[in-house]
Design a protein around this motif. Structure first.
Motif, PDB file in Angstrom:
ATOM      1  N   GLN A 165       0.851  -1.191   0.000  1.00 49.91           N
ATOM      2  CA  GLN A 165       0.000   0.000   0.000  1.00 49.91           C
ATOM      3  C   GLN A 165       0.886   1.240   0.000  1.00 49.91           C
ATOM      4  OE1 GLN A 165      -2.729  -0.315   3.264  1.00 49.91           O
ATOM      5  NE2 GLN A 165      -3.483  -2.301   2.604  1.00 49.91           N
ATOM      6  N   LEU A 166       1.109   1.778  -1.190  1.00 48.19           N
ATOM      7  CA  LEU A 166       1.992   2.924  -1.357  1.00 48.19           C
ATOM      8  C   LEU A 166       1.211   4.104  -1.915  1.00 48.19           C
ATOM      9  CD1 LEU A 166       4.984   1.092  -3.094  1.00 48.19           C
ATOM     10  CD2 LEU A 166       4.684   1.546  -0.666  1.00 48.19           C
ATOM     11  N   VAL A 167       1.779   5.280  -1.801  1.00 43.15           N
ATOM     12  CA  VAL A 167       1.189   6.446  -2.451  1.00 43.15           C
ATOM     13  C   VAL A 167       1.262   6.225  -3.955  1.00 43.15           C
ATOM     14  CG1 VAL A 167       1.728   8.037  -0.572  1.00 43.15           C
ATOM     15  CG2 VAL A 167       3.349   7.742  -2.438  1.00 43.15           C
ATOM     16  N   ASP A 168       0.405   6.898  -4.695  1.00 42.34           N
ATOM     17  CA  ASP A 168       0.347   6.708  -6.138  1.00 42.34           C
ATOM     18  C   ASP A 168       1.454   7.514  -6.825  1.00 42.34           C
ATOM     19  OD1 ASP A 168      -0.469   5.873  -8.609  1.00 42.34           O
ATOM     20  OD2 ASP A 168      -2.093   7.341  -8.773  1.00 42.34           O
ATOM     21  N   ARG A 169       2.679   7.044  -6.667  1.00 36.74           N
ATOM     22  CA  ARG A 169       3.849   7.674  -7.269  1.00 36.74           C
ATOM     23  C   ARG A 169       4.768   6.554  -7.765  1.00 36.74           C
ATOM     24  NH1 ARG A 169       0.929  11.331  -6.591  1.00 36.74           N
ATOM     25  NH2 ARG A 169       1.296  13.313  -5.579  1.00 36.74           N
ATOM     26  N   PRO A 170       5.542   6.835  -8.795  1.00 34.34           N
ATOM     27  CA  PRO A 170       6.479   5.810  -9.274  1.00 34.34           C
ATOM     28  C   PRO A 170       7.519   5.455  -8.201  1.00 34.34           C
ATOM     29  CG  PRO A 170       6.268   7.609 -10.853  1.00 34.34           C
ATOM     30  CD  PRO A 170       5.572   8.055  -9.596  1.00 34.34           C
ATOM     31  N   VAL A 171       7.925   4.214  -8.209  1.00 34.13           N
ATOM     32  CA  VAL A 171       8.952   3.718  -7.291  1.00 34.13           C
ATOM     33  C   VAL A 171      10.089   3.165  -8.149  1.00 34.13           C
ATOM     34  CG1 VAL A 171       9.501   2.005  -5.513  1.00 34.13           C
ATOM     35  CG2 VAL A 171       7.228   3.087  -5.557  1.00 34.13           C
ATOM     36  N   HIS A 172      11.317   3.579  -7.837  1.00 31.45           N
ATOM     37  CA  HIS A 172      12.478   3.054  -8.549  1.00 31.45           C
ATOM     38  C   HIS A 172      13.513   2.643  -7.503  1.00 31.45           C
ATOM     39  CE1 HIS A 172      14.694   3.069 -12.563  1.00 31.45           C
ATOM     40  NE2 HIS A 172      15.384   2.337 -11.716  1.00 31.45           N
ATOM     41  N   GLU A 184       7.854  -7.682  -7.857  1.00 35.48           N
ATOM     42  CA  GLU A 184       6.833  -8.521  -8.494  1.00 35.48           C
ATOM     43  C   GLU A 184       5.474  -8.328  -7.823  1.00 35.48           C
ATOM     44  OE1 GLU A 184       8.118 -12.605  -8.528  1.00 35.48           O
ATOM     45  OE2 GLU A 184       9.955 -12.112  -9.632  1.00 35.48           O
ATOM     46  N   ARG A 185       5.466  -8.301  -6.481  1.00 41.47           N
ATOM     47  CA  ARG A 185       4.202  -8.100  -5.754  1.00 41.47           C
ATOM     48  C   ARG A 185       3.626  -6.725  -6.055  1.00 41.47           C
ATOM     49  NH1 ARG A 185       6.942  -9.272  -1.033  1.00 41.47           N
ATOM     50  NH2 ARG A 185       5.915  -7.566   0.052  1.00 41.47           N
ATOM     51  N   LEU A 186       4.484  -5.695  -6.086  1.00 40.81           N
ATOM     52  CA  LEU A 186       3.998  -4.344  -6.369  1.00 40.81           C
ATOM     53  C   LEU A 186       3.445  -4.242  -7.784  1.00 40.81           C
ATOM     54  CD1 LEU A 186       6.732  -2.117  -4.694  1.00 40.81           C
ATOM     55  CD2 LEU A 186       4.373  -2.450  -3.926  1.00 40.81           C
ATOM     56  N   LYS A 187       4.130  -4.839  -8.743  1.00 37.74           N
ATOM     57  CA  LYS A 187       3.644  -4.811 -10.126  1.00 37.74           C
ATOM     58  C   LYS A 187       2.283  -5.491 -10.240  1.00 37.74           C
ATOM     59  CE  LYS A 187       7.917  -4.206 -12.656  1.00 37.74           C
ATOM     60  NZ  LYS A 187       8.802  -4.675 -13.711  1.00 37.74           N
ATOM     61  N   ALA A 188       2.086  -6.551  -9.463  1.00 33.65           N
ATOM     62  CA  ALA A 188       0.802  -7.260  -9.487  1.00 33.65           C
ATOM     63  C   ALA A 188      -0.348  -6.380  -8.996  1.00 33.65           C
ATOM     64  CB  ALA A 188       0.889  -8.538  -8.646  1.00 33.65           C
ATOM     65  N   THR A 247       1.257  -1.078  -9.335  1.00 40.19           N
ATOM     66  CA  THR A 247       2.180  -0.017  -8.947  1.00 40.19           C
ATOM     67  C   THR A 247       3.213   0.213 -10.049  1.00 40.19           C
ATOM     68  OG1 THR A 247       1.934  -0.569  -6.614  1.00 40.19           O
ATOM     69  CG2 THR A 247       3.891   0.689  -7.203  1.00 40.19           C
ATOM     70  N   ASP A 248       3.509   1.464 -10.314  1.00 39.47           N
ATOM     71  CA  ASP A 248       4.553   1.839 -11.266  1.00 39.47           C
ATOM     72  C   ASP A 248       5.884   1.684 -10.544  1.00 39.47           C
ATOM     73  OD1 ASP A 248       6.280   2.963 -13.107  1.00 39.47           O
ATOM     74  OD2 ASP A 248       5.311   4.929 -13.129  1.00 39.47           O
ATOM     75  N   VAL A 249       6.545   0.561 -10.750  1.00 47.71           N
ATOM     76  CA  VAL A 249       7.766   0.244 -10.011  1.00 47.71           C
ATOM     77  C   VAL A 249       8.802  -0.330 -10.961  1.00 47.71           C
ATOM     78  CG1 VAL A 249       6.893  -2.041  -9.329  1.00 47.71           C
ATOM     79  CG2 VAL A 249       8.717  -0.988  -7.999  1.00 47.71           C
ATOM     80  N   GLU A 250      10.053   0.028 -10.698  1.00 44.02           N
ATOM     81  CA  GLU A 250      11.153  -0.486 -11.499  1.00 44.02           C
ATOM     82  C   GLU A 250      12.335  -0.786 -10.581  1.00 44.02           C
ATOM     83  OE1 GLU A 250      13.914   0.915 -15.277  1.00 44.02           O
ATOM     84  OE2 GLU A 250      12.002   1.918 -14.918  1.00 44.02           O
TER      85      GLU A 250
END
Length: 127
Positions: free
Chosen positions: A7-14, A34-38, A41-44
């Motif tokens: 549960q993160l704020v709606d912002r990209p995570v890198h 992998e869990r965040l992408k599911a 979430t915009d994550v890299e």
């Protein structure tokens, strides 16, 4: 893995990580991404193949090996509903006496990886 860690704020995570990090291994980060992408979430995750722990700090220009430092790099830890950290392999509260805790860590600056992180962050902040 912590409760509600998806549960993160709606912002990209890198996340930037060294593949040779033997203090905090990259595998838990990979599983987390992998869990965040599911969840959408915009994550890299960017992994630098020749980078150790603290690869972006010039203070470790000379590699520092600490054979007695403890690491949980082989542990799978889960936060219980009551906030207790549990060793997933034993089902018991986590302890630094658990068999998954190992010793031996390295910290080393990696100039190319550090420069790449700085450039990537500059690009991210320009967006």
């Amino acid at each position: 893995r912590y409760r509600e860690d998806e549960q993160l704020v709606d912002r990209p995570v890198h996340i930037f990580h060294g593949a040779l990090d033997d203090f905090n291994s990259v595998e838990p980060c990979e599983r987390y991404v992998e869990r965040l992408k599911a969840t959408g979430t915009d994550v890299e995750l960017t992994v630098y193949p020749d980078a150790h722990h603290v690869f972006d700090w010039e203070g470790f220009a000379q590699a520092y090996s600490a054979p007695d430092n403890q690491s949980t790099r082989h542990c799978r830890i889960l936060e219980s509903p009551f906030g207790v950290l549990v060793n997933q392999d034993t089902g018991q509260p986590f302890s630094y006496d658990d068999a998954c805790v190992v010793t031996g860590t390295t910290a080393a600056y990696n100039a190319p990886a550090s420069a790449a992180v700085i450039e990537a962050i500059k690009e991210l902040l320009e967006v």
